[in-house]
Design an enzyme around this catalytic site. Structure first.
Site, short mmCIF file in Angstrom:
data_model
loop_
_atom_site.label_atom_id
_atom_site.label_comp_id
_atom_site.label_asym_id
_atom_site.label_seq_id
_atom_site.Cartn_x
_atom_site.Cartn_y
_atom_site.Cartn_z
N SER A 282 0.85 -1.20 0.00
CA SER A 282 0.00 0.00 0.00
C SER A 282 0.88 1.25 0.00
CB SER A 282 -0.93 -0.01 1.22
OG SER A 282 -0.16 0.02 2.42
N TYR A 283 0.25 2.41 -0.03
CA TYR A 283 0.98 3.67 -0.16
C TYR A 283 2.00 3.81 0.98
CZ TYR A 283 1.74 8.58 -1.30
OH TYR A 283 2.31 9.76 -1.67
#
Length: 805
Positions: A282-283
């Site tokens: 994820s980010y």
């Protein structure tokens, strides 16, 4: 719908304010306009976006979901809105997609919940960029010119200042000062060894810890020695738990990568961004350490069920049910860093896999049980003194099955005993020790300090640490420890003498709070910007007035220019030898004229045949990046003081447009570069017998006519491509020319005789920041004396490319 991968623009001073010599740095605080330029002009991103947007009715912005991403949203809108169709009335045509990972689920969810770009967050980024630009440029320009004009062995090409960079350096020097001022103190501890029957001996710790007076310590030893028995006063058994980690955020990832994986913060972020864009995690920029209630923890865990390294633990968790992760902090930005799909080392490469493996193990640990163990403590009395020993016994490994380095270490089990048991004292002794100084800050410790004091953001912390390393303010030692250099130490001590707030974290921390208020819409962008600039403008004027305080420290630590370097080439004014100063930035200094001349960096400077420039009588020098790299002559005076309008500082003879000088572009230029726009291939007259021509803009090298006796650029040009013809003269015994000819004049691009004698290569550069590889434009194509004619670039490129197939 419009979507693409963007990197934004970089702000910088506009027009004349970009010239260090023409503008007083104080003007950068208020009078200088700023402009944003594309981070990578070669991509022509603005033009590309405008073409894509033409005729569009709606735009959905899929940029990174942080403040910097919001800022790029508005840069995109500035570029594309003029090209889009006009909206009907007040119809919404601009939408913002919010997502945290590049997975089908997240993308569809973002598409179902489109919003609008956040103007306040974009303004907060604009404010930070403009403050850092104006403040950093002003201080950097002043102190760089002041100190490099006086000292020759600073060994840094730029004496930079930054509102975040300088406090970061301050933390490192503060620890260095504590180490230097540390005075060890002697202290004493009592060690006791007891045994019972055939059991092994127990080493006991003294309850008082340590004392700093030897006579008092000896008194306690004497009191303990009054008894030969050690009595068990209590046996305490307590079940304890080692908590599983909180969910992973950026700062913790950077800390672990540095301390456990040996990877610097900048490198770590580059790898994390690559893993994110490839959909593996994820980010990676988030301050949050708590998962939302609706986060699909089970779905993320199921992705890891087939990896043999942790499949057993994952299956067990899925069968027994996941534990709710520990409560952390929710910053409202992105979920914690989470693995989004399975991967292998073969897919990710060495460093990519090591970071991915840690992120995955950390995630599995967050949904695992705590590690549980039994701690046993046995308290003894010997005479009047208390002693104890303790041990741990593992009950349930919990999360340490996937994070074994966090496990409870195996210890020898303590013997079974009860209160009142008597052990025999084998030995009681007084041990002398000394306090030890703290060690240099590790990157992990520095990241913690920066986060604690609000210096930088999760996105910029790696950049600030990387900057102080690149500026030669600190060096990275074994264990990722940051040891300040002499230059870094003197700068920080100098700031403390002139204005301590320049290096203390307090003022930057206050500015960061104001920027956060802008992002929340609670503070006015213009007011915060102006107020902060006014403060630093006053500080700048005071710094300039009191620079002598810092200079006093510099004088003690560094050598004056006149005493630095070694004689190399003659000055064109006084005809005395100038000294070549190799320490960064490399330059030539004439002590008689008290003048300093800049040189191209990241290469070696040599005397060039004692030839002189026809314009100023300075002896030419040769810059080279090594045997496999480029080389070209240059005039030290012309390099610092361009003689013609179309020349810029730092240019060598291979870019000089002097109409008759034998070393200039006009005399040695051959034709347009086959790869870059605006570059010209120039003969390197020093390259014999392995002759070559090199582009004066990029790192393209063309090797040709090996072992030729002489290679010269002819006055004639090629009829087909307008490149200059080349006259080649070979020895009779080594000529590769047909029919045993020793001489031939032709075009290296078009002449079939030269077809097998030309080879394209790329120069080996000493440092990627060499100016030649980044600049574009300049004069036109082809040879300089033809005013940039250039002929048929596509034909020339195809012709030369055909030689290399």
């Amino acid at each position: 719908m419009l979507g693409t991968r963007l990197h934004g623009h970089l702000p910088g001073p506009a027009g004349k304010y970009n010239n260090w010599d023409k503008v007083d740095p104080a003007e950068l605080f208020s009078e200088a306009p700023t402009e944003k330029k594309e981070a990578n002009p070669k991509l022509n991103m603005v033009k590309f976006l405008q073409v894509e947007a033409k005729g569009c009715d709606y735009v959905v912005l899929w940029l990174d979901c942080d403040k910097e991403g919001e800022n790029i949203c508005f840069e995109v809108l500035d570029a594309i809105e003029p090209a889009m169709n006009r909206p009907y009335g007040r119809e919404q045509t601009v939408y913002r997609a919010k997502f945290s990972s590049i997975t089908d689920t997240d993308i569809w969810k973002a598409m179902d919940q489109l919003g609008e770009p956040n103007r306040n967050e974009a303004l907060a980024v604009d404010a930070r960029q403009e403050l850092d630009l104006r403040i950093g440029c002003a201080f950097t320009r002043f102190q760089t010119k002041y100190f490099q004009g006086k000292y020759g062995n600073l060994d840094s090409s730029l004496i930079s200042f930054g509102p975040c960079q300088t406090p970061t350096l301050g933390f490192c020097v503060e620890r260095h000062d504590k180490i230097q001022s540390f005075k060890p103190e002697t202290y004493w501890v009592i060690q006791a060894k007891v045994f019972k029957g055939k059991d092994g001996p127990l080493m006991l710790d003294w309850d008082r810890g340590r004392v700093f007076d030897r006579d008092i310590a000896q008194m306690f030893v004497n009191l303990a020695k009054t008894s030969r028995d050690a009595r068990v006063e209590s046996v305490i058994k307590k079940e304890k738990a080692k908590q599983r980690p909180q969910a992973l955020n950026t700062v913790e990832m950077l800390r672990i990568a540095s301390s456990s994986l040996g990877m610097g913060p900048q490198h770590t972020m580059q790898i994390a961004e690559r893993l994110y864009t490839q959909g593996y995690i994820s980010y990676p920029r988030t301050e949050t350490t708590q998962y939302h209630e609706n986060f699909d923890l089970k779905g993320a865990l199921q992705q890891q069920i087939h990896n043999p390294m942790w499949a057993q633990e994952v299956k067990a968790l899925l069968a027994a049910g996941l534990n709710r992760p520990r409560k952390g902090s929710d910053s409202g930005d992105h979920p914690p860093i989470t693995p989004m799909r399975a991967a292998s080392e073969a897919e990710l490469g060495s460093d990519g896999w090591r970071l991915y493996e840690y992120i995955t193990r950390h995630f599995i640990a967050t949904v695992s049980e705590d590690c549980k163990y039994l701690q046993t403590t046995i308290n003894f009395t010997i005479g009047t003194e208390g002693f104890s020993c303790s041990g741990k016994t593992l009950i349930s490994p919990g999360f340490t099955q996937v994070m074994p380095w966090q496990g409870i270490p195996l210890e020898e089990a303590l013997p079974a005993c009860e209160r009142g048991d008597i052990y025999t004292v084998d030995e009681i002794k007084l041990v002398e020790k000394q306090t030890s100084p703290p060690d240099y800050l590790t990157e992990a410790e520095l990241i913690t300090l920066m986060e604690k004091h609000g210096i930088g953001t999760d996105a910029s912390i790696p950049v600030h640490i990387n900057n102080i390393c690149q500026r030669n303010y600190v060096t990275v030692e074994n264990g990722r420890k940051l040891k300040p250099t002499n230059l870094g130490i003197v700068l920080v001590h100098g700031y403390y003498k002139t204005d301590a707030e320049l290096v203390l974290p307090t003022i930057r921390s206050a500015v960061e709070k104001q920027l956060t208020l802008i992002a929340l819409g609670k503070a006015n962008y213009q007011q915060v910007l102006q107020h902060t600039l006014d403060i630093f403008k006053r500080k700048f004027h005071y710094f300039v007035d009191t620079i002598g305080s810092m200079d006093e420290l510099m004088e003690v630590s560094f050598s004056p220019l006149a005493d630095s370097g070694k004689p190399l080439s003659r000055c064109g004014k006084c005809h005395r030898f100038m000294k070549y100063i190799q320490a960064k930035p490399s330059r030539l200094h004439c002590s008689h004229c008290d003048e300093t001349y800049s040189l191209p960096q990241n290469g070696v400077i040599k005397l060039y045949k004692e030839l002189r420039c026809p314009l100023d009588d300075f002896e030419l020098v040769l810059w080279t990046s090594g045997s496999r790299g480029k080389s070209y002559p240059l005039c030290p005076y012309c390099c610092s003081n361009p003689p013609f309008r179309d020349m810029k500082k730092g240019m060598g003879c291979n870019e000089c447009t002097h109409p008759s000088c034998q070393h200039s572009l006009v005399s040695l230029g051959i034709g347009q570069c086959v790869e870059c726009e605006g570059g010209v291939l120039v003969l390197d007259p020093t390259s014999a017998p392995k002759w070559r021509m090199g582009c004066n803009k990029c790192n393209v090298l063309v090797h040709f006519f090996e072992h030729a006796h002489r290679v010269q650029v002819a006055a004639e040009s090629c009829d087909a491509c307008d490149a200059s013809l080349v006259a080649v003269d070979f020895h009779k015994t080594r000529t590769p020319l047909p029919a045993g000819d020793t001489q031939h004049t032709g075009c290296v691009f078009c002449d079939p005789v030269f077809q097998d004698l030309v080879e394209l290569k790329h120069a080996a550069m000493r440092h990627p920041s060499h100016r030649g590889g980044a600049r574009r434009g300049g004069r036109g194509r082809g040879r300089g004396r033809r005013g940039g004619g250039g002929g048929k670039p596509k034909d020339k490129m195809a012709a030369l490319a055909a030689y290399f197939v």
